[in-house]
Write an enzyme that holds these catalytic residues in place. Structure first.
Site, PDB file in Angstrom:
ATOM      1  N   ASP A 248       8.632  -5.370   3.691  1.00 45.37           N
ATOM      2  CA  ASP A 248       7.321  -4.723   3.818  1.00 45.37           C
ATOM      3  C   ASP A 248       6.229  -5.777   3.974  1.00 45.37           C
ATOM      4  OD1 ASP A 248       5.422  -2.746   3.984  1.00 45.37           O
ATOM      5  OD2 ASP A 248       5.736  -1.959   1.960  1.00 45.37           O
TER       6      ASP A 248
ATOM      7  N   LYS B  28      -3.287 -13.139   5.139  1.00 48.67           N
ATOM      8  CA  LYS B  28      -3.094 -12.314   3.937  1.00 48.67           C
ATOM      9  C   LYS B  28      -2.965 -13.139   2.660  1.00 48.67           C
ATOM     10  CE  LYS B  28      -2.686  -8.632   6.618  1.00 48.67           C
ATOM     11  NZ  LYS B  28      -1.494  -7.817   6.699  1.00 48.67           N
TER      12      LYS B  28
ATOM     13  N   LYS C 247      -1.278  -3.721  -1.781  1.00 45.39           N
ATOM     14  CA  LYS C 247      -0.736  -2.961  -0.663  1.00 45.39           C
ATOM     15  C   LYS C 247      -1.418  -1.589  -0.627  1.00 45.39           C
ATOM     16  CE  LYS C 247       3.560  -2.833   0.024  1.00 45.39           C
ATOM     17  NZ  LYS C 247       3.152  -2.823   1.437  1.00 45.39           N
ATOM     18  N   GLY C 248      -1.200  -0.877   0.465  1.00 48.17           N
ATOM     19  CA  GLY C 248      -1.734   0.475   0.546  1.00 48.17           C
ATOM     20  C   GLY C 248      -2.839   0.652   1.565  1.00 48.17           C
TER      21      GLY C 248
ATOM     22  N   ASP D 247      -1.429  -6.375   2.142  1.00 46.80           N
ATOM     23  CA  ASP D 247      -2.827  -6.598   2.514  1.00 46.80           C
ATOM     24  C   ASP D 247      -3.335  -7.913   1.941  1.00 46.80           C
ATOM     25  OD1 ASP D 247      -3.248  -4.062   3.935  1.00 46.80           O
ATOM     26  OD2 ASP D 247      -2.754  -3.220   1.986  1.00 46.80           O
TER      27      ASP D 247
ATOM     28  N   GLU E 111       6.039   3.209  -1.015  1.00 46.63           N
ATOM     29  CA  GLU E 111       6.415   1.790  -0.929  1.00 46.63           C
ATOM     30  C   GLU E 111       6.830   1.264  -2.295  1.00 46.63           C
ATOM     31  OE1 GLU E 111       3.547   0.564   2.845  1.00 46.63           O
ATOM     32  OE2 GLU E 111       2.838   0.177   0.832  1.00 46.63           O
TER      33      GLU E 111
ATOM     34  N   SER F 273       1.604  -2.391  10.460  1.00 45.16           N
ATOM     35  CA  SER F 273       1.836  -2.971  11.786  1.00 45.16           C
ATOM     36  C   SER F 273       2.857  -4.111  11.754  1.00 45.16           C
ATOM     37  CB  SER F 273       0.505  -3.449  12.381  1.00 45.16           C
ATOM     38  OG  SER F 273      -0.116  -4.366  11.519  1.00 45.16           O
ATOM     39  N   THR F 274       2.888  -4.893  10.674  1.00 45.91           N
ATOM     40  CA  THR F 274       3.878  -5.980  10.597  1.00 45.91           C
ATOM     41  C   THR F 274       5.280  -5.385  10.481  1.00 45.91           C
ATOM     42  OG1 THR F 274       2.155  -7.185   9.396  1.00 45.91           O
ATOM     43  CG2 THR F 274       4.335  -8.220   9.519  1.00 45.91           C
TER      44      THR F 274
HETATM   45  C1  5RP Z   1       0.664   0.124   3.950  1.00 45.81           C
HETATM   46  C2  5RP Z   1       0.803  -1.279   3.497  1.00 45.81           C
HETATM   47  C3  5RP Z   1       0.977  -2.320   4.532  1.00 45.81           C
HETATM   48  O1  5RP Z   1       2.084  -3.096   4.212  1.00 45.81           O
HETATM   49  C4  5RP Z   1      -0.240  -3.194   4.528  1.00 45.81           C
HETATM   50  O2  5RP Z   1      -1.382  -2.372   4.739  1.00 45.81           O
HETATM   51  C5  5RP Z   1      -0.165  -4.279   5.609  1.00 45.81           C
HETATM   52  O3  5RP Z   1      -0.246  -3.672   6.862  1.00 45.81           O
HETATM   53  P1  5RP Z   1      -0.280  -4.505   8.205  1.00 45.81           P
HETATM   54  O4  5RP Z   1       1.069  -5.113   8.374  1.00 45.81           O
HETATM   55  O5  5RP Z   1      -0.619  -3.481   9.261  1.00 45.81           O
HETATM   56  O6  5RP Z   1      -1.372  -5.541   8.065  1.00 45.81           O
HETATM   57  O7  5RP Z   1       0.753  -1.580   2.332  1.00 45.81           O
HETATM   58  O8  5RP Z   1       0.423   1.008   2.900  1.00 45.81           O
END
Ligand code: 5RP
EC number: 5.3.1.6
Length: 217
Positions: free
Chosen positions: A81, A121, A94-95, A84, A103, A30-31
């Site tokens: 990117d 985070k 991540k993931g 988490d 990624e 989402s970010t």
């Molecule tokens: C996806 C990722 C995302 O970068 C991670 O989950 C962060 O996502 P968000 O920006 O929605 O909090 O690693 O595989």
């Protein structure tokens, strides 16, 4: 400022790292979705993007950004990117969106990894967020047993198939004090495609959005 406003703010801050006429690496989540939205007025400034997920590819194409196959691109100036979890050492989990393998590949090619997160985070020790591991389907039970031997509590992410046709095990209850070692140890298990620890190739720049603004380290 709510979490979404922080995501938008940090996504906008990442635009400062986008150079003209470049192909940029774009992650997922989402970010990153906010980053792609923020890129819209700059579509003519860049040559295009390499994307780490089918979902980001669709969003990039929707605003008119050409998406290149990584095999046709020899270098990437930056990779933007989310994460988490991220530590002061710029190691990440991540993931959460199941896109970890692509990624990691795109991040490996990029000169500079710009990680964009809101302040929820930031952690001192990785592992509160369950660690995603992408696994070849036939190896799921074997890998789960090996992850238990490593001290984790793996859970099969039901109903999720990655863009690469694999499954995800989320490993709970790990307090990850040596992220590089654990990243290597998990990747050495037969059947693991990769895991969501980004420690060997961490971020180069972390931008964090908080109430008081954007912090860079
Ligand atoms: C996806 C990722 C995302 O970068 C991670 O989950 C962060 O996502 P968000 O920006 O929605 O909090 O690693 O595989």
């Amino acid at each position: 400022m709510d979490q979404n406003a922080k995501k938008q703010a940090v996504a906008k801050a990442a635009l400062d790292y986008v150079k003209d006429d470049c192909i940029i690496g774009v992650g997922s989540g989402s970010t990153v979705g906010c980053f792609i939205e923020a890129l819209a007025p700059y579509v003519d400034r860049i040559k295009g993007a390499v994307s780490a997920s089918e979902s980001s590819t669709a969003k990039l194409k929707a605003i008119g950004i050409e998406v290149f196959d990584l095999n046709d691109v020899s270098e990437l100036d930056i990779y933007v990117d989310g994460a988490d979890e991220v530590t002061e050492h710029k190691h990440m989990i991540k993931g959460g969106g199941a896109a970890l393998t692509r990624e990691k590949i795109v991040a490996a090619v990029a000169e500079t990894f710009v990680c964009i997160v809101d302040d929820s985070k930031r952690v001192d020790v990785l592992g509160r967020f369950p660690l995603p591991v992408e696994v070849i389907p036939m190896a799921r039970s074997y890998v789960a047993r090996k992850l238990v031997e490593l001290g984790g509590d793996p859970e099969y992410r039901q109903g999720v198939i990655t863009d690469n046709g694999n499954v995800i095990l989320d490993v709970h209850n790990m307090r990850i004090l040596d992220p590089k070692k654990l990243e290597s140890d998990i990747n050495a298990i037969a059947g693991v495609v990769t895991n969501g620890l980004f420690a060997h190739r961490g971020a180069d720049i972390v931008l964090t959005a908080s109430e008081s603004g954007i912090v860079k380290y």
